[in-house]
Design a protein around this motif. Structure first.
Motif, short mmCIF file in Angstrom:
data_model
loop_
_atom_site.label_atom_id
_atom_site.label_comp_id
_atom_site.label_asym_id
_atom_site.label_seq_id
_atom_site.Cartn_x
_atom_site.Cartn_y
_atom_site.Cartn_z
N GLY A 482 -17.53 -15.57 21.75
CA GLY A 482 -17.07 -14.19 21.75
C GLY A 482 -18.21 -13.23 22.01
N MET A 483 -19.35 -13.49 21.33
CA MET A 483 -20.50 -12.62 21.49
C MET A 483 -21.00 -12.66 22.94
N LEU A 484 -21.06 -13.86 23.49
CA LEU A 484 -21.55 -13.99 24.85
C LEU A 484 -20.60 -13.28 25.82
N CYS A 485 -19.29 -13.51 25.61
CA CYS A 485 -18.31 -12.84 26.47
C CYS A 485 -18.47 -11.32 26.37
N PHE A 486 -18.71 -10.85 25.16
CA PHE A 486 -18.88 -9.42 24.95
C PHE A 486 -20.08 -8.90 25.75
N TYR A 487 -21.21 -9.60 25.64
CA TYR A 487 -22.40 -9.16 26.37
C TYR A 487 -22.15 -9.20 27.88
N TRP A 488 -21.47 -10.26 28.32
CA TRP A 488 -21.19 -10.41 29.74
C TRP A 488 -20.28 -9.29 30.21
N LEU A 509 -15.75 1.38 29.61
CA LEU A 509 -16.97 1.05 28.87
C LEU A 509 -16.65 0.62 27.44
N TYR A 510 -15.62 1.20 26.86
CA TYR A 510 -15.29 0.88 25.46
C TYR A 510 -14.45 -0.39 25.32
N VAL A 511 -13.88 -0.81 26.45
CA VAL A 511 -12.97 -1.96 26.36
C VAL A 511 -13.63 -3.21 25.76
N PRO A 512 -14.81 -3.61 26.24
CA PRO A 512 -15.41 -4.84 25.66
C PRO A 512 -15.60 -4.75 24.16
N SER A 513 -16.11 -3.59 23.67
CA SER A 513 -16.32 -3.44 22.22
C SER A 513 -15.02 -3.61 21.47
N VAL A 514 -13.99 -2.91 21.97
CA VAL A 514 -12.70 -2.97 21.27
C VAL A 514 -12.18 -4.40 21.27
N LEU A 515 -12.23 -5.02 22.43
CA LEU A 515 -11.75 -6.39 22.52
C LEU A 515 -12.52 -7.31 21.57
N HIS A 516 -13.85 -7.10 21.52
CA HIS A 516 -14.68 -7.95 20.68
C HIS A 516 -14.32 -7.78 19.21
N ILE A 517 -14.11 -6.53 18.81
CA ILE A 517 -13.76 -6.27 17.41
C ILE A 517 -12.42 -6.93 17.08
N VAL A 518 -11.45 -6.76 17.97
CA VAL A 518 -10.14 -7.36 17.74
C VAL A 518 -10.27 -8.88 17.65
N TYR A 519 -11.02 -9.44 18.60
CA TYR A 519 -11.23 -10.89 18.64
C TYR A 519 -11.87 -11.37 17.34
N THR A 520 -12.94 -10.67 16.92
CA THR A 520 -13.65 -11.10 15.71
C THR A 520 -12.74 -11.05 14.49
#
Lengths: 791, 791
Positions: A482-488, A509-520
């Motif tokens: 998840g972290m790697l996907c987020f950085y990518w 720009l905010y989409v990856p952060s939001v997705l990462h938070i939801v995923y986590t």
């Protein structure tokens, strides 16, 4: 007195099978004190046989404590009266309330709680009428347990659709003796048989036997703490007064322990339930009823008086010292250990805080640090890369590394003496019955010689190795993925934004952060369930082993979740300024948010949404007050609190050399944390059960591991520090040599920490002597017993 | 029978004060077996009172074992007869020799040892004449201890100038009961009162009581091992036959334990000694007499029969398995633990040896390695720096690092089961009397409640911290100083030689080495004395604590002495070829020299110098045979053996990646080492006392520490390896990155080792269960006892 009572259907009241439909006299044993009137409530249908039976039962019991046994069974069906009596019983017994002090001090200790009660029964002082048990309560089987007041300890909430016969059966089960497959407790049906609550209490003998089974230590007549023995109970201090002898938390835990331990002695149908819910032999009844929807909840009841005193001493004023003994008494040792650790940890933060503050101050960096951490960008300060600053950081790092070991060792000693003080040093869990969820083939336990379910050790190890470990590893992998996907994704989106520069791309720009938070968050939720299931599958025999494995699983994951990003920044991106920025924002912002979400929101919800439904009314019947406690949210456990401390400790020990003010911020945070946690547990949640524990368990290990990992990370961060690199290059050292130096320092520090950990004994000398003395006497006793067995 | 015996002066024989000059019947208890004749040797002067006294003593003793008590005192002064009888008593009792099997199996178990004996007493079968004690032996106070044969266990050698009255006093002291300040043992003056030896044995009750005091476990009637209890002795298997119940080593150690524990009960003058040698109250008598020159030596006697059997099973043939149980029985558990470890270690060397061999073989390096190690110079092999070779070295290194942890963990498990098997798992040393050299103010021991000397813990810690540590550190500093001086001097001398090139300067080349060797040896000798003094000054209460601290001190120094040069080469000179050369020469040459000096030289000395003086003669009187054992050199202890293994293990684990054949060479060495060590301890030295121990003690820790240090050194050496450096440079990695990689690998390996060490339980599951069972029963017993105490 009111003969119409007898006309009410008997089925409304739980009556033990062996004395069903038997009405006996209410005998009153008078102490030749002031109040000598014998109040006889009922006297019809006295059958000689039943009294004889009770007397015979007294004869077989070898106890020495039954000075005033007055068997009586109340058959009351007046709702109002029952309520009044429960109210009366819920008044906690004052310390003076022994058998002898009852006459003089009794009337004053009974607070005027039943002013609105006009029935003659309302005036019956509990002390004088040393009755078998309270009215409505099930009869106790042992005459020495007949106390004048029964204290409501635990509330069992039943499902809406539970039929009266099921409730009656359940009450009978709780009340009947362990020999008959019951829990040997006292049960009360609340206002009537149709209500959805059962109030449970425990008679003296059940409490004492469970105290022995749990291996609790109590104060012996010699003044030392000794493992309690039921047969030797008369030599333990206060063993005739349960409310002094055992803490409220212990009594409540024992009720839960007995209820959880209920097992079907043969296949049986539960009355009022469909045939699909029959109990098989040795099924855990409480678990089965829980999954069948009969029992919705079992929770300990608050004692408003004690709670008021406790909260006054704990968090209302500006106390610097927590009333830890009272916390242990009211909430139990696992909660008390958390608060003791929080307390100890907070005061231990003083030295690093002072050091950090003075280093920051004397190097004139306060402003810069603050500005940096707030603005988030590094203030250009290339002019002040003076020597002292660098060495200040290094002093801070080395100090915090050694400090963490000394702190943990000192805590172990403190923990040891607390455990001795609270009587949990010799918990005999491995000798006790296995935990409710444990299953296996019946066999003879090689240690205790009892017949119980057995489960081979190797099979558990196999399950851990082949199932739990890979699954946990997979989840950790998912976190990293998840972290790697987020950085990518972030890199991609930034590229996209640079290429296009439109409104759309800026929102993207905010989409990856939001997705990462939801995923986590989703991952964490799923993981919690999975960890629970895995640990149940591992089939641990002891409750503590279960807790340990569950905690370890969740801990590793949560820790990974929290620190993966920081470690990534420190070790892969090697970006110290970014790390500092992150750390400062985490320390300041996250802590604030945490405090807010933890306390403020539940408080507001409680005050403005739940409270109006729960408006306390002095005139309310006691059952309704009890029932209202069940509307409070369930206490979420100490896991989140401990993980918060661990993460704090992680910030402090892992990255403190980057941001020396960490300790100061944590100190401030913790001083409020103590209060807010105390407020939370006292007011905002239902009271939790808390098993007796001897230490923080697996958390202690987590803190220790962290303290050793910190050496690696600190040395690495010092190495990365651009000022050190610059300084060394000026001094003519190659980067390889600096690296070698860092490795050398790291190894030396680990060595010093190891030596410190070995040299500081884990238990204070006086406790070691007490423990050895217990070992010695028990060895001597063993020899003695063998001899006597032979004779 | 021979009345003239009564005319001999009674003073030649030690007679306990309370029954002096009393001659009683020799009663024979017949078992209605074949031999029923009662042989009465003497019957004059039978005084009724004395028999009554004995009978009264029997009455007070609550033992159940005195089925055949036949008190008698022999008054013999015929030298020949005494010798014969001692010979007869020295025949060890066979297993069948119980009280009941005596009739049928007795005669066959008695080897024909006294063919040359014509006196009627010579034919008296010991079994039938169940006499109080042997002739010449002091009388036992307890009737149940009267066995037909007394086994000589320990020989006390007195000084040349000791006067007969001193010897008589000493014999009386050894023989009198513990109540009277004696050792409650049996003593025999040898051939006459003027001789310089005392032979000591132990009666049954003293042995059993000491067994309990030492906390030895013995086989209970249930088949499990349980801590022995004197009061419950009848439930332990074979507790009526000391020669089966206790091993020879245990019996001999108990004699030493009792002798060492002798303390003066009041101020007293020793007869025959000058006034300067008076004993003060609570003085340790044995120590005082030793320093006064009265007692020169105390050592256990060999049993030729058992020794022959043991050596046959141990080292005479090509056995692959050592008779460890017999070793434990004959030499005691500390010796047995050494040989068990040697055995386990040798077989554990197989995997690394096979790996090392195959790696060396497949990479075609065998020849090169051998040539290199023999010629001492690196063969130029720049052509073969192929990848596989490097990875072979790395595989070897990683394997040996993980192997060492697995090996140590498996050994811990093995050690645990051996200790259970040998009954030393629950040694109660901390509950026993303090060791002889311990001194302090008299006080009540808080653990046992006994009055004994106490010495505060903190004072000992202070002495360790302020005296021992600095002194040890100073000596380590002297070692380093010596090494530095040596290197400096060598450089100087070589410079000198280069400048002058004369005969004189060439001889000068050897001067630094010679000086360094002399310096090191002197330092080691001084250090040993200093370490002994320091540890005595630390005043440890338990013998094991004393041993541990002494061993740790000497170990650190010796290890430093051995490895300082190698570490210097590896870490400072960073010269891998030199290291390899040194290692190979150490492994091959030093091991050969060690084996030679350890075995060959003592063997040759023994055979050609000592042996002629000690020619065994079957007709020799028994005392002379005993006396001859005292001419053997004292066993130097296992310290040198352990340190040899540790140094070996150090070569293997610290530097194995440099020289993969290490394991092979060590395996070969150890296979001969087992035999030579066994031969040495059996034949070349006096038999040592060996206290019961539960493990290897501090040595185990030393091996474990070494196994962790090995990760650091191996990673460093791999990093230094020129081929790896070359390979990486070809691969485009900077030296910093290689270093980082090495550090990462190192941390990972340490982590894996730690996890392995935690995951492999230290004790096998079945022992854990037994231990928990003992804990459980002892807890139960404690509860029981408290109750009974109350009633």
């Amino acid at each position: 007195m009111e003969t119409k009572q007898r006309s009410t259907p008997c089925s409304d009241w739980e009556v033990p099978p062996h004395s069903c439909h038997t009405h006996t006299h209410t005998l009153t044993h008078t102490h030749s004190h002031t109040h000598t009137q014998a109040q006889i409530w009922e006297e019809p249908h006295t059958e000689a046989g039943s009294l004889e039976g009770v007397l015979a039962a007294v004869g077989t019991s070898s106890s020495t404590c039954c000075q005033n046994f007055i068997p009586s069974i109340y058959l009351l069906n007046d709702r109002r009266r029952v309520r009044t009596l429960i109210q009366c019983f819920s008044v906690t017994m004052s310390k003076a309330g022994g058998d002898d002090g009852g006459g003089a001090g009794g009337s004053s200790s009974e607070k005027a709680r039943q002013p609105e009660d006009e029935t003659p029964e309302g005036k019956v002082p509990g002390k004088l009428n040393a009755s078998t048990s309270g009215p409505g309560w099930t009869k106790v089987s042992c005459p020495c347990c007949m106390l004048e007041r029964v204290e409501p300890l635990v509330l069992v909430k039943l499902g809406e659709k539970v039929r009266p016969e099921t409730k009656r059966w359940l009450i009978r089960l709780i009340g009947s003796s362990q020999k008959d497959g019951g829990a040997a407790l006292l049960a009360h049906p609340g206002e009537d048989a149709g209500g959805d609550i059962i109030i449970v209490s425990a008679p003296r003998c059940t409490l004492l036997r469970a105290t022995e089974e749990l291996g609790l230590c109590k104060c012996y007549c010699s003044g030392d703490m000794e493992a309690f023995s039921y047969n030797d109970r008369s030599n333990f201090k206060d063993s005739d007064n349960m409310e002094v002898f055992l803490t409220l938390a212990e009594r409540q835990y024992i009720v839960k322990y007995e209820l959880d331990g209920l097992r079907a002695q043969r296949d049986l149908r539960v009355p009022g339930l469909s045939d699909s819910c029959t109990l098989q032999n040795r099924d855990n009844i409480w678990q089965k009823l829980g999954s069948a929807g009969v029992i919705i909840d079992t929770f300990p009841l608050h004692d408003p008086e004690q709670l008021k005193d406790l909260s006054k001493a704990w968090y209302s004023g500006n106390q610097l010292v927590q009333p830890l003994d009272s916390v242990n008494g009211y909430f139990g040792s696992s909660v008390a250990f958390y608060f003791s650790f929080l307390d100890f940890y907070t005061w231990s933060l003083l030295p690093p805080a002072i050091l950090g503050l003075s280093i920051t101050y004397f190097s004139g960096e306060v402003q810069k640090e603050v500005v940096e951490s707030v603005s988030g960008s590094r203030v250009t300060g290339e002019g002040d890369d003076s020597g002292p600053t660098v060495s200040g950081h290094m002093i801070q790092a080395v100090f915090s590394m050694l400090w963490s070991t000394v702190f943990m060792e000192m805590w172990k000693r403190r923990s040891c003496s607390l455990s001795y003080r609270w009587g949990t040093l010799h918990l005999a869990e491995r000798f006790a019955e296995p935990r409710p969820g444990f299953h296996g083939d019946l066999g003879v336990n090689p240690v205790t010689g009892r017949v119980e379910p057995l489960f081979p050790e190797w099979q558990r190890d196999l399950r851990i190795a082949l199932v739990s470990l890979p699954v946990v590893g997979m989840f950790l992998g998912l976190v990293v993925l998840g972290m790697l996907c987020f950085y990518w994704a972030e890199a991609q989106v930034q590229q996209l934004n640079k290429d296009w520069e439109s409104m759309l791309s800026q929102t993207l720009l905010y989409v990856p952060s939001v997705l990462h938070i939801v995923y986590t968050n989703m991952l964490a939720t799923v993981y919690k369930t999975v960890a629970q299931r895995l640990t149940e599958y591992e089939n641990h025999r002891e409750e503590s082993a279960f807790e340990k494995h569950l905690t370890a699983k969740v801990l590793v994951f949560t820790f990974f979740n929290y620190f993966a990003v920081l470690f990534h920044i420190a070790f892969f991106k090697q970006d110290v300024p970014l790390l500092r920025k992150r750390l400062a924002s985490l320390l300041i912002v996250t802590q604030l948010i945490n405090q807010a979400t933890e306390v403020a929101i539940p408080f507001l919800v409680d005050r403005f949404i739940s409270a109006p439904h729960r408006a306390e009314n002095e005139d309310d019947p006691q059952e309704d007050k009890f029932r209202k406690q069940s509307t409070l949210p369930v206490f979420p456990g100490l896991f989140a609190e401990y993980i918060e401390l661990l993460v704090q400790f992680g910030y402090l020990s892992l990255f403190s050399c980057v941001y020396p003010l960490t300790a100061v911020l944590l100190l401030i945070n913790n001083l409020t944390e103590i209060r807010s946690d105390a407020y939370k547990i006292c007011k905002l949640f239902r009271k939790p059960f808390s098993p007796p524990v001897a230490s923080m368990g697996v958390w202690q290990i987590a803190f220790e591991v962290l303290s050793f990992v910190s050496v690696v990370s600190n040395c690495w961060l010092l190495l990365l520090s651009p000022r050190l690199q610059q300084l060394c290059q000026e001094g003519g050292l190659s980067s390889t040599n600096i690296l070698l130096l860092a490795v050398l320092v790291e190894h030396l520090l680990i060595l010093v920490k190891l030596i410190l950990a070995v040299l500081i004994p884990d238990e204070p000398d006086w406790i070691r002597k007490k423990r050895e003395h217990i070992d010695f006497t028990s060895m001597e006793a063993l020899k003695q017993q063998k001899l006597q067995g032979e004779e």
